[in-house]
Design a protein around this motif. Structure first.
Motif, mmCIF file in Angstrom:
data_model
loop_
_atom_site.group_PDB
_atom_site.id
_atom_site.type_symbol
_atom_site.label_atom_id
_atom_site.label_comp_id
_atom_site.label_asym_id
_atom_site.label_seq_id
_atom_site.Cartn_x
_atom_site.Cartn_y
_atom_site.Cartn_z
ATOM 1 N N LEU A 128 -13.611 -3.188 0.192
ATOM 2 C CA LEU A 128 -12.631 -3.259 1.025
ATOM 3 C C LEU A 128 -11.347 -5.214 0.720
ATOM 4 C CD1 LEU A 128 -13.852 -2.736 4.605
ATOM 5 C CD2 LEU A 128 -12.617 -0.917 2.924
ATOM 6 N N GLU A 129 -12.116 -6.198 -0.005
ATOM 7 C CA GLU A 129 -10.852 -6.629 -0.246
ATOM 8 C C GLU A 129 -10.412 -6.442 -1.854
ATOM 9 O OE1 GLU A 129 -12.651 -10.759 1.875
ATOM 10 O OE2 GLU A 129 -14.275 -9.881 1.307
ATOM 11 N N VAL A 130 -11.729 -6.498 -1.908
ATOM 12 C CA VAL A 130 -11.717 -5.529 -3.890
ATOM 13 C C VAL A 130 -10.735 -4.978 -3.820
ATOM 14 C CG1 VAL A 130 -12.185 -5.125 -6.306
ATOM 15 C CG2 VAL A 130 -13.740 -6.641 -4.643
ATOM 16 N N CYS A 131 -11.112 -3.600 -3.145
ATOM 17 C CA CYS A 131 -9.928 -2.661 -3.180
ATOM 18 C C CYS A 131 -8.703 -2.923 -3.140
ATOM 19 C CB CYS A 131 -10.718 -1.856 -1.644
ATOM 20 S SG CYS A 131 -9.343 0.004 -2.442
ATOM 21 N N ALA A 132 -7.900 -4.143 -1.816
ATOM 22 C CA ALA A 132 -6.488 -4.007 -1.343
ATOM 23 C C ALA A 132 -6.552 -5.298 -2.452
ATOM 24 C CB ALA A 132 -6.960 -5.312 0.260
ATOM 25 N N LYS A 133 -6.763 -6.040 -3.152
ATOM 26 C CA LYS A 133 -6.304 -6.792 -4.217
ATOM 27 C C LYS A 133 -5.904 -6.255 -5.188
ATOM 28 C CE LYS A 133 -8.337 -11.044 -2.787
ATOM 29 N NZ LYS A 133 -10.045 -11.835 -3.494
ATOM 30 N N ILE A 134 -6.846 -5.180 -5.515
ATOM 31 C CA ILE A 134 -5.887 -4.116 -6.586
ATOM 32 C C ILE A 134 -4.800 -3.265 -6.643
ATOM 33 C CG2 ILE A 134 -7.450 -2.114 -7.952
ATOM 34 C CD1 ILE A 134 -9.971 -2.836 -7.764
ATOM 35 N N LYS A 135 -4.987 -2.632 -5.346
ATOM 36 C CA LYS A 135 -4.293 -2.079 -4.683
ATOM 37 C C LYS A 135 -2.802 -2.540 -4.426
ATOM 38 C CE LYS A 135 -5.743 1.969 -4.990
ATOM 39 N NZ LYS A 135 -5.271 3.281 -6.016
ATOM 40 N N LYS A 136 -2.696 -4.219 -3.927
ATOM 41 C CA LYS A 136 -1.503 -4.590 -3.756
ATOM 42 C C LYS A 136 -1.013 -4.885 -4.771
ATOM 43 C CE LYS A 136 -2.420 -5.374 1.425
ATOM 44 N NZ LYS A 136 -3.104 -4.154 1.093
ATOM 45 N N ASN A 137 -1.765 -5.827 -6.310
ATOM 46 C CA ASN A 137 -1.735 -5.755 -7.032
ATOM 47 C C ASN A 137 -0.398 -5.884 -8.316
ATOM 48 O OD1 ASN A 137 -0.946 -7.608 -9.561
ATOM 49 N ND2 ASN A 137 -2.894 -8.157 -9.744
ATOM 50 N N PRO A 138 1.190 -5.681 -8.409
ATOM 51 C CA PRO A 138 2.163 -5.032 -9.313
ATOM 52 C C PRO A 138 1.405 -3.995 -10.756
ATOM 53 C CG PRO A 138 3.237 -6.188 -7.900
ATOM 54 C CD PRO A 138 1.886 -6.798 -7.605
ATOM 55 N N GLU A 139 0.434 -4.621 -10.942
ATOM 56 C CA GLU A 139 -0.510 -4.393 -12.469
ATOM 57 C C GLU A 139 -1.378 -4.041 -12.155
ATOM 58 O OE1 GLU A 139 -0.882 -8.683 -14.499
ATOM 59 O OE2 GLU A 139 1.419 -8.914 -14.443
ATOM 60 N N THR A 140 -2.027 -3.641 -11.070
ATOM 61 C CA THR A 140 -3.167 -2.739 -11.217
ATOM 62 C C THR A 140 -3.603 -1.605 -10.029
ATOM 63 O OG1 THR A 140 -4.369 -4.706 -9.613
ATOM 64 C CG2 THR A 140 -4.414 -4.592 -11.861
ATOM 65 N N LYS A 141 -1.906 -2.047 -9.166
ATOM 66 C CA LYS A 141 -1.834 -0.577 -8.277
ATOM 67 C C LYS A 141 -2.058 0.576 -8.510
ATOM 68 C CE LYS A 141 2.444 0.046 -7.776
ATOM 69 N NZ LYS A 141 3.913 -0.309 -7.123
ATOM 70 N N GLY A 142 -1.991 0.491 -10.641
ATOM 71 C CA GLY A 142 -2.315 2.545 -10.326
ATOM 72 C C GLY A 142 -3.168 2.939 -10.158
ATOM 73 N N ILE A 143 -4.720 1.778 -10.971
ATOM 74 C CA ILE A 143 -5.960 2.224 -10.774
ATOM 75 C C ILE A 143 -6.225 2.680 -9.939
ATOM 76 C CG2 ILE A 143 -8.170 1.092 -11.304
ATOM 77 C CD1 ILE A 143 -6.824 -0.872 -12.412
ATOM 78 N N MET A 144 -6.898 3.925 -10.238
ATOM 79 C CA MET A 144 -7.547 5.018 -8.711
ATOM 80 C C MET A 144 -9.161 3.998 -8.693
ATOM 81 S SD MET A 144 -6.660 8.566 -10.716
ATOM 82 C CE MET A 144 -6.244 7.643 -11.960
ATOM 83 N N VAL A 145 -8.942 4.024 -7.431
ATOM 84 C CA VAL A 145 -10.240 3.512 -6.600
ATOM 85 C C VAL A 145 -11.425 5.131 -5.703
ATOM 86 C CG1 VAL A 145 -11.509 1.559 -5.327
ATOM 87 C CG2 VAL A 145 -9.232 1.156 -6.591
ATOM 88 N N VAL A 146 -12.191 5.132 -5.920
ATOM 89 C CA VAL A 146 -12.719 5.609 -5.347
ATOM 90 C C VAL A 146 -14.132 4.740 -4.833
ATOM 91 C CG1 VAL A 146 -15.000 7.423 -5.703
ATOM 92 C CG2 VAL A 146 -12.466 7.801 -6.767
#
Length: 402
Positions: A128-146
């Motif tokens: 959950l923490e990894v997902c939140a950090k990916i999605k809240k970073n403008p440079e990585t928020k476009g990465i799809m997370v399943v």
């Protein structure tokens, strides 16, 4: 393979590519005939030119970028499951593997994946923490997370969606289903795949119901999310979207488990779904959907003053009396409302629409007409696709956006 078969396969691919948002097997058979269709589709799938996904109980085919090599990061601390995910996806991908949260975040920055398959119960920062950090970073928020997890689904699916996850897959997973989902997420032609709005839409619903609703052993139910106005005031639009995504995914999961011969689930917009099928059969499915949603409600309604760190622990426990007590003070009653739609009403409305607009072909209803046929009179949520993604907003009682 003979020239006729090759020519037919090319025609099938052209028809699929003409419908980048999904072509049902019924659509394809209607356009090209059913002889040799399954064989042609199987070859297109094997070659990587098209992919099948059961969406709301309807088999849909999507055109793929065949030669596109996409990057997938697999984050799973069990080496055997990590490798199983990699094998399940097959050829056409460049992989990186990670076994803990810190390494996963480092690889996201270095490897720049198109999609991350992410377990929740991993060492270091959890999923959950990894997902939140990916999605809240403008440079990585476009990465799809399943998310692919066996953790307590009642709380973790909703919180994962709230933190920006694009989809939640329960363990044990079916390798073919996982491969299909990833293929469509990262290689589909046309608009980016979004499971919230990629349930059967108005055109598909029109055709399906037109064919089936005249049968006596058939029922149609409207299912909608109620109480969202006050929920949005208390929690905001992002969490309301997570609720809508949760309901959509519960419906899709149940539709796959259902495996009814003629049942399906459709999305008609404004936070409303229809569930169709044989009498009693679809009612049982709806009961299961409502029961699962009610099991998740304590975690949806948790007070805002519960720390984010506590929410992020996949094994965290909540004081349910405190949760329900705080929710009651908030003054809203979130839930799912179900309204059976008598076939007589559908037939009457259909006759009125035909008399107003002239003779209709199957699948030729407008969105407004679909809502007239199957919708409720008290829509609360407007969910639409925009160039930037999905837009969520409140609606008035008559369905008009505020």
């Amino acid at each position: 393979m003979g020239s006729d078969a090759l020519s037919f396969e090319a025609n099938v691919l052209a028809e699929v590519e003409s419908r980048p948002e999904g072509a049902s097997e019924k659509d394809l058979a209607g356009a090209l005939g059913s002889d040799g269709l399954q064989e042609a589709l199987a070859r297109l799938s094997e070659s990587g030119a098209a992919e099948k996904r059961d969406v709301g109980g309807i088999a849909m085919w999507y055109p793929l970028y065949k030669d596109a090599i996409k990057r997938v990061l697999i984050v799973e601390d069990d080496a055997n499951i990590n490798n199983l995910m990699r094998v399940s996806l097959g050829k056409g991908y460049e992989f990186a593997q990670s076994f803990d949260g810190n390494d996963a975040l480092a690889k996201v920055a270095e490897f720049k994946p198109d999609l991350v398959l992410l377990d929740l119960m991993i060492p270091g920062p959890n999923g959950l923490e990894v997902c939140a950090k990916i999605k809240k970073n403008p440079e990585t928020k476009g990465i799809m997370v399943v998310i692919v997890s066996a953790a307590d689904e009642r709380r973790n699916r909703f919180i994962s969606l709230k933190e920006g996850a694009d989809y939640y897959v329960k363990k044990p997973f079916e390798p073919k289903v996982l491969r299909s989902l990833v293929n469509i997420f990262v290689r589909k032609k046309g608009k980016r795949f979004d499971p919230l709005v990629d349930l059967p839409d108005t055109e598909r619903i029109s055709g399906e119901v037109e064919h089936l609703a005249l049968e006596s052993d058939f029922e149609v139910n409207n299912l909608r999310i109620s109480g969202l106005r006050d929920f949005i005031k208390a929690y905001g639009e992002e969490e309301a979207e997570a609720v809508a995504r949760l309901v959509s995914q519960i419906l899709q999961d149940k539709a796959r488990e259902w495996r009814a011969k003629k049942g399906f689930v459709g999305y008609i917009g404004n936070g409303e779904f229809i569930v169709c099928g044989s009498k009693n059969e679809s009612s049982i499915m709806i009961e299961e959907v409502v029961a699962e949603f009610e099991r998740v409600l304590p975690f949806i309604r948790q007070p805002r003053d519960i720390s984010r760190a506590a929410q992020w622990r996949p094994d965290a426990k909540l004081d349910l009396e405190y949760v329900f007590g705080s929710a009651d003070k908030g003054g809203f009653d979130l839930g799912l409302k179900v309204e059976p739609i008598p076939l007589e009403r559908i037939a009457k409305k259909r006759g009125e629409i035909i008399s107003r607009a002239g003779k209709k072909e199957a699948g030729d209803y407008t969105l407004a007409e679909i809502k007239e046929l199957f919708g409720s009179s008290d829509m609360e949520l407007s969910i639409t696709r925009t160039p930037d993604g999905v837009k969520i907003g409140l609606s008035r009682g008559n369905g008009e956006a505020q």
